[in-house]
Write a protein that holds these residues in place. Structure first.
Motif, PDB file in Angstrom:
ATOM      1  N   VAL A   1      29.609  47.309  40.138  1.00 11.53           N
ATOM      2  CA  VAL A   1      29.161  48.140  41.436  1.00 11.53           C
ATOM      3  C   VAL A   1      28.476  47.721  42.506  1.00 11.53           C
ATOM      4  O   VAL A   1      28.268  47.717  42.767  1.00 11.53           O
ATOM      5  CB  VAL A   1      30.330  49.527  40.739  1.00 11.53           C
ATOM      6  N   GLN A   2      27.281  48.291  41.026  1.00 11.44           N
ATOM      7  CA  GLN A   2      25.754  47.561  42.085  1.00 11.44           C
ATOM      8  C   GLN A   2      26.092  46.020  42.444  1.00 11.44           C
ATOM      9  O   GLN A   2      25.271  46.084  43.495  1.00 11.44           O
ATOM     10  CB  GLN A   2      24.770  47.840  41.012  1.00 11.44           C
ATOM     11  N   LYS A   3      26.567  45.288  41.797  1.00 17.72           N
ATOM     12  CA  LYS A   3      26.600  43.924  41.780  1.00 17.72           C
ATOM     13  C   LYS A   3      27.373  43.126  43.546  1.00 17.72           C
ATOM     14  O   LYS A   3      26.988  42.286  43.935  1.00 17.72           O
ATOM     15  CB  LYS A   3      26.977  42.986  40.775  1.00 17.72           C
ATOM     16  N   ALA A   4      27.983  44.658  43.517  1.00 13.31           N
ATOM     17  CA  ALA A   4      29.502  44.082  44.144  1.00 13.31           C
ATOM     18  C   ALA A   4      28.413  44.576  46.000  1.00 13.31           C
ATOM     19  O   ALA A   4      29.074  45.763  45.885  1.00 13.31           O
ATOM     20  CB  ALA A   4      30.923  45.241  44.115  1.00 13.31           C
ATOM     21  N   ASP A   5      28.196  43.395  46.801  1.00  9.39           N
ATOM     22  CA  ASP A   5      27.967  43.575  47.546  1.00  9.39           C
ATOM     23  C   ASP A   5      28.366  43.358  49.203  1.00  9.39           C
ATOM     24  O   ASP A   5      28.379  43.239  50.441  1.00  9.39           O
ATOM     25  CB  ASP A   5      26.869  42.813  48.050  1.00  9.39           C
ATOM     26  N   SER A   6      30.510  43.413  48.755  1.00  8.87           N
ATOM     27  CA  SER A   6      31.072  42.957  50.047  1.00  8.87           C
ATOM     28  C   SER A   6      32.128  43.745  49.623  1.00  8.87           C
ATOM     29  O   SER A   6      32.517  44.593  48.655  1.00  8.87           O
ATOM     30  CB  SER A   6      31.344  41.289  50.529  1.00  8.87           C
ATOM     31  N   VAL A   7      32.920  44.261  51.496  1.00 10.00           N
ATOM     32  CA  VAL A   7      34.527  44.958  50.868  1.00 10.00           C
ATOM     33  C   VAL A   7      34.830  44.203  49.736  1.00 10.00           C
ATOM     34  O   VAL A   7      35.607  43.999  48.640  1.00 10.00           O
ATOM     35  CB  VAL A   7      35.118  45.060  52.380  1.00 10.00           C
ATOM     36  N   ALA A   8      35.153  42.947  49.269  1.00 10.46           N
ATOM     37  CA  ALA A   8      35.339  42.173  49.106  1.00 10.46           C
ATOM     38  C   ALA A   8      35.318  42.208  47.324  1.00 10.46           C
ATOM     39  O   ALA A   8      36.047  42.347  47.177  1.00 10.46           O
ATOM     40  CB  ALA A   8      35.866  40.349  49.287  1.00 10.46           C
ATOM     41  N   THR A   9      34.409  42.255  47.120  1.00 12.89           N
ATOM     42  CA  THR A   9      33.842  42.858  46.199  1.00 12.89           C
ATOM     43  C   THR A   9      34.220  43.922  44.752  1.00 12.89           C
ATOM     44  O   THR A   9      34.597  44.178  44.236  1.00 12.89           O
ATOM     45  CB  THR A   9      32.399  41.806  45.905  1.00 12.89           C
ATOM     46  N   GLN A  10      34.484  44.850  46.506  1.00 11.28           N
ATOM     47  CA  GLN A  10      34.293  46.042  46.110  1.00 11.28           C
ATOM     48  C   GLN A  10      35.931  46.119  45.268  1.00 11.28           C
ATOM     49  O   GLN A  10      35.728  46.991  44.479  1.00 11.28           O
ATOM     50  CB  GLN A  10      33.642  47.000  47.175  1.00 11.28           C
ATOM     51  N   VAL A  11      36.515  45.837  46.859  1.00  6.82           N
ATOM     52  CA  VAL A  11      37.995  46.003  45.865  1.00  6.82           C
ATOM     53  C   VAL A  11      38.266  45.328  44.900  1.00  6.82           C
ATOM     54  O   VAL A  11      39.172  46.026  43.750  1.00  6.82           O
ATOM     55  CB  VAL A  11      38.783  45.079  47.394  1.00  6.82           C
ATOM     56  N   SER A  12      37.489  43.907  44.239  1.00  6.46           N
ATOM     57  CA  SER A  12      37.953  43.325  43.127  1.00  6.46           C
ATOM     58  C   SER A  12      37.809  44.360  42.272  1.00  6.46           C
ATOM     59  O   SER A  12      38.833  44.588  41.466  1.00  6.46           O
ATOM     60  CB  SER A  12      37.501  42.150  43.541  1.00  6.46           C
ATOM     61  N   VAL A  13      36.703  45.169  42.115  1.00  5.50           N
ATOM     62  CA  VAL A  13      35.652  45.792  41.393  1.00  5.50           C
ATOM     63  C   VAL A  13      37.115  46.620  41.124  1.00  5.50           C
ATOM     64  O   VAL A  13      37.611  46.501  39.487  1.00  5.50           O
ATOM     65  CB  VAL A  13      34.799  46.003  42.034  1.00  5.50           C
ATOM     66  N   TRP A  14      37.085  48.069  42.198  1.00 13.17           N
ATOM     67  CA  TRP A  14      38.046  48.779  41.645  1.00 13.17           C
ATOM     68  C   TRP A  14      39.332  48.148  41.002  1.00 13.17           C
ATOM     69  O   TRP A  14      40.133  49.035  40.323  1.00 13.17           O
ATOM     70  CB  TRP A  14      38.366  49.620  42.521  1.00 13.17           C
ATOM     71  N   THR A  15      40.495  47.221  41.830  1.00 16.43           N
ATOM     72  CA  THR A  15      41.419  46.654  41.218  1.00 16.43           C
ATOM     73  C   THR A  15      41.300  46.364  40.176  1.00 16.43           C
ATOM     74  O   THR A  15      42.331  46.872  39.087  1.00 16.43           O
ATOM     75  CB  THR A  15      41.895  45.409  42.635  1.00 16.43           C
ATOM     76  N   ALA A  16      40.674  45.328  39.271  1.00 15.89           N
ATOM     77  CA  ALA A  16      40.317  45.159  37.448  1.00 15.89           C
ATOM     78  C   ALA A  16      39.755  46.546  37.029  1.00 15.89           C
ATOM     79  O   ALA A  16      40.127  47.035  36.081  1.00 15.89           O
ATOM     80  CB  ALA A  16      38.922  44.836  37.874  1.00 15.89           C
ATOM     81  N   ILE A  17      39.556  47.900  37.702  1.00 17.24           N
ATOM     82  CA  ILE A  17      39.133  49.211  36.521  1.00 17.24           C
ATOM     83  C   ILE A  17      40.865  49.440  36.524  1.00 17.24           C
ATOM     84  O   ILE A  17      41.348  49.725  35.187  1.00 17.24           O
ATOM     85  CB  ILE A  17      38.215  50.048  37.360  1.00 17.24           C
ATOM     86  N   LEU A  18      41.479  49.736  37.544  1.00 18.40           N
ATOM     87  CA  LEU A  18      42.669  49.956  37.619  1.00 18.40           C
ATOM     88  C   LEU A  18      43.753  49.125  37.069  1.00 18.40           C
ATOM     89  O   LEU A  18      44.281  49.876  35.652  1.00 18.40           O
ATOM     90  CB  LEU A  18      43.328  50.328  39.018  1.00 18.40           C
ATOM     91  N   ALA A  19      43.817  48.428  37.193  1.00 23.52           N
ATOM     92  CA  ALA A  19      44.621  47.231  35.575  1.00 23.52           C
ATOM     93  C   ALA A  19      44.376  47.340  34.493  1.00 23.52           C
ATOM     94  O   ALA A  19      45.484  47.779  33.922  1.00 23.52           O
ATOM     95  CB  ALA A  19      44.141  45.670  36.405  1.00 23.52           C
ATOM     96  N   ILE A  20      43.200  47.254  33.912  1.00 26.59           N
ATOM     97  CA  ILE A  20      42.808  47.719  32.752  1.00 26.59           C
ATOM     98  C   ILE A  20      43.506  48.967  32.271  1.00 26.59           C
ATOM     99  O   ILE A  20      44.048  49.370  31.087  1.00 26.59           O
ATOM    100  CB  ILE A  20      41.395  47.520  32.636  1.00 26.59           C
ATOM    101  N   HIS A  21      43.303  50.123  33.132  1.00 21.80           N
ATOM    102  CA  HIS A  21      44.019  51.741  32.472  1.00 21.80           C
ATOM    103  C   HIS A  21      45.554  51.387  32.735  1.00 21.80           C
ATOM    104  O   HIS A  21      46.160  51.809  31.565  1.00 21.80           O
ATOM    105  CB  HIS A  21      42.777  52.941  33.755  1.00 21.80           C
ATOM    106  N   VAL A  22      45.839  50.643  33.510  1.00 20.17           N
ATOM    107  CA  VAL A  22      47.235  50.413  33.304  1.00 20.17           C
ATOM    108  C   VAL A  22      47.683  49.670  32.157  1.00 20.17           C
ATOM    109  O   VAL A  22      48.839  50.244  31.292  1.00 20.17           O
ATOM    110  CB  VAL A  22      48.149  49.440  34.495  1.00 20.17           C
TER     111      VAL A  22
END
Length: 201
Positions: free
Chosen positions: A129-150
């Motif tokens: 989350v710290q390294k995500a410096d743009s909207v695209a990377t933030q979306v990618s980070v949180w999508t990855a978190i959601l995907a692993i929990h699924v």
């Protein structure tokens, strides 16, 4: 609006750390003796707890640790000790007692935390989350978190089919094996924490 490289990197990191295939025997051991409906509910609860913890630390991780004056190595050692206590219960058969298996919601502790949302996963998410410096990377980070929990939910939800095959005797064997695996994970986590303390010192 999506960074596939960031998504793939974090997803693989969390997959290795949270280890969906490896959590299966531990989930079966900790939820043994409960009705199938309860086990399915506990799989969902464990994933929700883990997701909630990961999300909170992803958003406020550094602030929380700084406020409590807790270092990441201390978090790792504490989590390792907690897992070691659970592992000893599995190895000695104490989880076979009705008081342990039916009255305690293991979906919260230790499944949700620190097994799924452990120090390794928490630290990985904080850094991502710290390294995500743009909207695209933030979306990618949180999508990855959601995907692993699924993925975690699907694996635990359908691992209940294994119980029908291995029966009660198999569950006892799986419980002992899970205890050994969990104790190894716990000891490794403590070693990693101590190593970071030594290096930091």
């Amino acid at each position: 609006m999506f960074d596939l490289a960031v998504f793939g990197s974090l997803f693989l990191t969390l997959f290795v750390i949270m280890d969906p295939p490896g959590i299966t025997p531990i989930f079966l051991a900790l939820t043994a003796g409960r009705p199938a409906k309860v086990q399915k509910r506990m799989a969902f609860q464990a994933v929700c707890v883990a997701g909630g913890v990961i999300a909170v630390f992803g958003l406020l991780g550094h602030q929380i640790l700084n406020y409590l004056h807790v270092s990441v190595p201390a978090l790792m050692i504490a989590g390792g000790l907690l897992l070691l206590l659970i592992a000893l219960d599995l190895l000695t058969g104490k989880t076979d007692e009705p008081k342990q298996t039916k009255d305690v919601n293991v979906a919260l502790v230790p499944l949700g935390m620190p097994l799924l949302a452990g120090p390794g996963a928490i630290v990985s998410v904080i850094l991502a989350v710290q390294k995500a410096d743009s909207v695209a990377t933030q979306v990618s980070v949180w999508t990855a978190i959601l995907a692993i929990h699924v993925v975690l939910w699907v694996v635990m939800r359908y691992s209940l089919l294994i119980i029908r095959v291995i029966k009660d005797g198999g569950v006892v064997l799986v419980t002992r094996l899970a205890g050994m695996m969990l104790s190894a994970i716990a000891v490794q986590q403590i070693i990693n924490g101590v190593t970071q303390v030594v290096r930091g010192g």
